[in-house]
Design a protein around this motif. Structure first.
Motif, PDB file in Angstrom:
ATOM      1  N   UNK A 175       8.317  77.833 -13.936  1.00  0.00           N
ATOM      2  CA  UNK A 175       9.069  78.371 -12.797  1.00  0.00           C
ATOM      3  C   UNK A 175       8.536  79.742 -12.370  1.00  0.00           C
ATOM      4  N   UNK A 176       8.811  80.058 -11.123  1.00  0.00           N
ATOM      5  CA  UNK A 176       8.518  81.365 -10.536  1.00  0.00           C
ATOM      6  C   UNK A 176       9.710  81.746  -9.662  1.00  0.00           C
ATOM      7  N   UNK A 177       9.812  83.019  -9.337  1.00  0.00           N
ATOM      8  CA  UNK A 177      10.892  83.451  -8.442  1.00  0.00           C
ATOM      9  C   UNK A 177      10.345  84.414  -7.394  1.00  0.00           C
ATOM     10  N   UNK A 178      11.026  84.440  -6.273  1.00  0.00           N
ATOM     11  CA  UNK A 178      10.801  85.467  -5.263  1.00  0.00           C
ATOM     12  C   UNK A 178      11.038  86.829  -5.905  1.00  0.00           C
ATOM     13  N   UNK A 179      10.359  87.862  -5.439  1.00  0.00           N
ATOM     14  CA  UNK A 179      10.447  89.168  -6.105  1.00  0.00           C
ATOM     15  C   UNK A 179      11.690  89.959  -5.731  1.00  0.00           C
TER      16      UNK A 179
END
Length: 325
Positions: A175-179
């Motif tokens: 997973x990754x997320x918006x900063x």
């Protein structure tokens, strides 16, 4: 939220206390992006085009426009061979390829912390992962990250949506997320992912940037003392909107203002203490303007509440650094 005594604030002209949360306003990535455009304007004789808003603040964009920057939505509005600055939110590889094909003089204003998320997306996709990206559809940062691996990336906008995910291999999910997301909502998202996918591969460091984290923590430190929170920032600023939502979720009324003149007298009725902060793309002088606007309604006392000091600085790209030197 602190209750207001009956002898306080019978109307919106009463005396008030303002608590200024710190850090607030510009972060290192925003300062870098603005300086890139300013230096490009000084060093280029032809018009300097900027794809999208360099940062999400109407006042910054208006100021740079007055100084000669030409803001466009897409590259087809930029003449072949002209100078174009990419915004702090980053772009997809397809945009970079189009710019190269048309011989554009590209100056990359992407925040280095956003660039790190792009690099993770490429790495996770290359090893065969389904990459679950937590963020807001239509935001430029999200568009750029998805563009790194569109066939491998799935956008999720809430923790509740995790239950509907059905990757081809549940053992290969990252997973990754918006900063610029809310920390508490992101924690719920990650918890939901861990529950559904026990083999979840997690990034070595969180993607929410230091500035977003610092501004949320600084606001939380003053919310309980405040009867109202005012967040200085534009409506399309993700981190500014998250600050408003955070305050409201924790029980303190909050309003987003672009500048001091947006303050409505009826918000101040019954309000003795106002917490104030500003999103990472909002100029500091707009906070000063908001304090002055409040003073027009009645006497105010101002207290700084600095939770931490930011010392982060980012190098400028070689193109504008060399030109300035």
């Amino acid at each position: 939220m602190t209750s207001t005594s009956s002898d306080q604030c019978a109307d919106h002209t009463s005396a008030r206390r303002i608590l200024l949360a710190g850090p607030r306003s510009f972060c290192a990535g925003v300062e870098r992006a603005i300086e890139i455009v300013e230096r490009a304007l000084r060093s280029r004789t032809a018009p300097v085009h900027v794809r999208k808003q360099i940062v999400h603040n109407t006042h910054v964009v208006d100021d740079l426009s007055r100084r000669g920057a030409v803001f466009v939505e897409e590259l087809d509005e930029v003449p072949d061979g002209a100078t174009v600055v990419f915004s702090a939110h980053g772009v997809s590889p397809a945009v970079r390829e189009e710019a190269a094909r048309r011989g554009l003089d590209v100056i990359d204003g992407t925040c280095p912390l956003v660039s790190k998320v792009h690099a993770k997306a490429r790495r996770f996709a290359a090893r065969g992962d389904t990459v679950v990206l937590f963020g807001h559809s239509g935001h430029e940062e999200i568009d750029g990250i998805i563009g790194e691996a569109p066939g491998s990336t799935v956008l999720v906008e809430s923790a509740e949506e995790v239950e509907n995910l059905a990757p081809s291999d549940p053992q290969q999910v990252s997973y990754l997320t918006q900063t610029t997301l809310a920390m508490d909502e992101t924690a719920d998202f990650v918890d939901a992912l861990r529950t559904k996918f026990p083999a979840l591969s997690e990034p070595s460091s969180e993607d929410i940037c230091y500035a977003t984290t610092n501004r949320q923590e600084a606001l939380e430190a003053i919310m309980e003392e405040s009867d109202l929170v005012l967040v200085v920032g534009s409506t399309n600023s993700s981190n500014s909107v998250r600050l408003v939502e955070l305050s409201r979720r924790k029980g303190t009324p909050a309003e987003l203002i672009d500048r001091g003149s947006d303050i409505r007298p009826e918000w101040l009725d019954g309000v003795g203490t106002i917490g104030m902060t500003a999103g990472a793309s909002a100029p500091p002088d707009l906070v000063t303007e908001a304090v002055e606007a409040l003073a027009a309604f009645g006497p105010v006392s101002v207290e700084e509440r600095e939770l931490t000091y930011e010392t982060t600085r980012f190098d400028l790209p070689g193109a504008v650094r060399a030109a300035a030197e």
